[in-house]
Design a protein around this motif. Sequence first.
Motif, PDB file in Angstrom:
ATOM      1  N   GLU A 136     -22.907   1.697 -19.370  1.00 48.49           N
ATOM      2  CA  GLU A 136     -22.933   2.914 -18.559  1.00 48.49           C
ATOM      3  C   GLU A 136     -23.483   4.065 -19.392  1.00 48.49           C
ATOM      4  OE1 GLU A 136     -19.991   5.530 -15.637  1.00 48.49           O
ATOM      5  OE2 GLU A 136     -19.162   4.254 -17.200  1.00 48.49           O
ATOM      6  N   GLY A 137     -24.488   4.731 -18.876  1.00 48.09           N
ATOM      7  CA  GLY A 137     -25.049   5.892 -19.552  1.00 48.09           C
ATOM      8  C   GLY A 137     -26.133   5.588 -20.558  1.00 48.09           C
ATOM      9  N   GLU A 138     -26.440   4.323 -20.827  1.00 35.54           N
ATOM     10  CA  GLU A 138     -27.480   4.003 -21.802  1.00 35.54           C
ATOM     11  C   GLU A 138     -28.859   4.181 -21.179  1.00 35.54           C
ATOM     12  OE1 GLU A 138     -27.611   0.595 -24.977  1.00 35.54           O
ATOM     13  OE2 GLU A 138     -28.568  -0.137 -23.144  1.00 35.54           O
ATOM     14  N   TYR A 194     -22.915   9.585 -14.275  1.00 36.17           N
ATOM     15  CA  TYR A 194     -24.269   9.881 -14.729  1.00 36.17           C
ATOM     16  C   TYR A 194     -25.227  10.021 -13.550  1.00 36.17           C
ATOM     17  CZ  TYR A 194     -22.612   8.611 -19.388  1.00 36.17           C
ATOM     18  OH  TYR A 194     -21.916   8.564 -20.568  1.00 36.17           O
ATOM     19  N   CYS A 233     -23.206   4.384 -26.678  1.00 37.32           N
ATOM     20  CA  CYS A 233     -22.544   3.811 -25.503  1.00 37.32           C
ATOM     21  C   CYS A 233     -21.910   2.474 -25.863  1.00 37.32           C
ATOM     22  CB  CYS A 233     -23.553   3.606 -24.374  1.00 37.32           C
ATOM     23  SG  CYS A 233     -24.313   5.129 -23.786  1.00 37.32           S
ATOM     24  N   ARG A 243     -25.793   8.640 -28.615  1.00 32.41           N
ATOM     25  CA  ARG A 243     -24.799   8.547 -27.535  1.00 32.41           C
ATOM     26  C   ARG A 243     -23.784   7.463 -27.815  1.00 32.41           C
ATOM     27  NH1 ARG A 243     -26.597   9.090 -21.308  1.00 32.41           N
ATOM     28  NH2 ARG A 243     -26.569  11.268 -21.978  1.00 32.41           N
ATOM     29  N   ASN A 257     -30.090   7.070 -27.636  1.00 33.82           N
ATOM     30  CA  ASN A 257     -29.111   5.992 -27.449  1.00 33.82           C
ATOM     31  C   ASN A 257     -28.250   5.816 -28.697  1.00 33.82           C
ATOM     32  OD1 ASN A 257     -29.578   5.174 -24.792  1.00 33.82           O
ATOM     33  ND2 ASN A 257     -31.266   3.824 -25.376  1.00 33.82           N
ATOM     34  N   ARG A 291     -28.743   9.698 -17.264  1.00 34.82           N
ATOM     35  CA  ARG A 291     -29.185   8.399 -17.763  1.00 34.82           C
ATOM     36  C   ARG A 291     -30.650   8.268 -17.382  1.00 34.82           C
ATOM     37  NH1 ARG A 291     -28.032   2.304 -15.591  1.00 34.82           N
ATOM     38  NH2 ARG A 291     -28.597   3.354 -13.660  1.00 34.82           N
TER      39      ARG A 291
END
Length: 709
Positions: free
Chosen positions: A545-547, A405, A480, A478, A475, A444
């Motif tokens: 990760e990625g949030e 990200y 995560c 996604r 979010n 992100r």
Amino acid sequence: MPLPTSRRRFRAGIRRPRLPLLRAQGRPALATLLTASVLGGAYVVQAVAALAPHVPLLLAATALSLAVEGVLYRWQRGVPALFAKAHADVTVRHVLRDLLLVVGLLRLGEQHRETQYAPLLAGLLLCYALHCAIQAVSVLVRRTRTLPVVTRNIDASALRLSPAPPALLRRPGHRLLVFGLPATAGLTATAVTDDPRCAAAGIGLSLALALGGLVALSLRLLPGKRPAGEQEVLAWFDAWLAEYRPTVGLYFSGGPSSVYQAGMWLEPLARLDGRPLIVLRERFMVSRIPATDIPIVCLPKVPTLMRLEHSTLQVLIHPSNSGKTSQVLRIPTIKHAFVNHGESDKLSSCNPYAKAYDEVWVAGPAARERYALAEVGVEDKDVVEIGRPQLDAVRPYAGPPAGAYTTVLYAPTWEGWDGDPGNTSVIAAGENLVRALLADPGVRLLYKPHPLTGSVDPRAGAADRRVRELIRAANRARSCPRPAPSKELATRTAELDRLTAAEFREGADQAERMLVQSTPPPGRAEAVARATRAWEAAYWASLPEGEHQVVVDARPSLYSCFDAADLLISDVSSVISDFLASGKPYAVANTGGMSEAEFRAAFPTVAAAVILTPDASGVPALLETVRHPEKDGLAGARAALKARLLGPAEPSSQERFAGAVRALGETALEHRLRVPGRRPAELPGQRRERVPHTVSPAAGVPSGTPTRG
């Protein structure tokens, strides 16, 4: 022909719509109005029930009004202030409640003689008399505990400080509710049972509580129970100054929301070789200053402040301007330097007030040029470049994103006071920018709005809420995977909370806080700094990760977000100047209606930035340059701009800051040695004999008036 920038700003400010207060405040205002209506309605129903008379309705209305009173002081603190403006404060409300109960009793007790209730009424009146007496004594106690000097990190045991009286005795609203509750309950029970003994028991208990409170407060006025008097405190303060011998200090005055301006200079000040001191003017600010080992003194009154003239203090640095700054500038034995709390291309970074200081300390050559172009009276010889010591710890650019990200920090500033649409991007571009960033699956987002967003223009607050909802929705989409709760983060949080939590009880007053905070553990500030760094590392490691994140709390700090980000998107503010310390790419939103050429010409700090329009159409290309540095054509420009804005990398900013303090301190010492040696006749206003002034008709000026050659 386009209007000048200042004219456009002025017109934009005039055209900005004003929303109604209730609409701007939203649900909190409706809750306040509803609570006030319920309380007012309860009194109306109680009056009707007392006159009817109707016992169940009287009982229900009385219970409802008491319940609402409890809610007010717990969750709706604005309602008591609203009633107070209508001259219906807690005392009036409580008297009215009990009076209606007495009226109800008289109406219900027509078969009895009214003289049965005369002793009850007399006891009730005595309760209120004792309440007034407690309030009077409470004021006297508060005055004896209001010292002319408030300190922190200084041993004040010689001042005979003691814990504050119970908060219940100092707060009239809470005290009347608690002490008067037995009387009200007794009157209500009598209305139900028609037995005067219930009211007598309740009123007797209220009288006992009030009398006990009066005695407890009165004992505080005994000579052995009082803190030191004003003259004794001032003598103690002078002796402490003579013993500590401060050399450099930070002067600060402001409101609760501005404490960060002083906080950013605490660590650079603590790392100096001299004996530092923090000088405040507002009493509440003493406990709001972040953890530090530096002695803190609050001098609210000007005569007390003037005692610094006879101390060893040589230099005061000023992170901000305030109305009270002019008072300390009158001390001739101290040299004053304006260091600001951030630099940008806004007019506030070259305020004409700066010419009142002996020197203006700026980060780099760009600020020097800004003052020269502004022509606000600051001479070039008085401008000293010291860099930004706070940025020495910011991690430098280490290449493109290494993980899956790209972390983008969107940190817009607030709307400001002048109505310029270019102040903040939140209103015109915030949602578009966030949508464009969230549309990229490899991004992100860290969203960190300014704490004052929406405080002036409700549209900014509404846009901020919509941006947060977009992030929450992204979010959820996604999904995560959330790791297990981090034990490391929990441990670090507990440690940091232990070091930074208030050490005094909730009801402590300033004298008690001064006593508790007089001798902090040695090295506490350094321990807090280490614990903060450990907490920030654990915080970032604990996130999925990625949030995407909305960062609104004091932790993590803005500089910590700098370290976590690969790219910054912001507005024209000191945020972009500080971010340049990292050397990473940055972009600035142009929402003021200028062309890109006008925008770059008007704001030199965006010279190395990617300029984004309100529609956010340039976001995909911007992300491409971040992920592929070979496509980044602004890297060299950022390095050059960093040098212009922040100065050279060597020597460090902290070293340059320390050098500026030493140089200005030497100037102050030379002044102290030079001025006392002059003859009185050489100093203006010090002549022992005055020449009578007579008007000379020929010359048109008073004869005997000294003239300059």
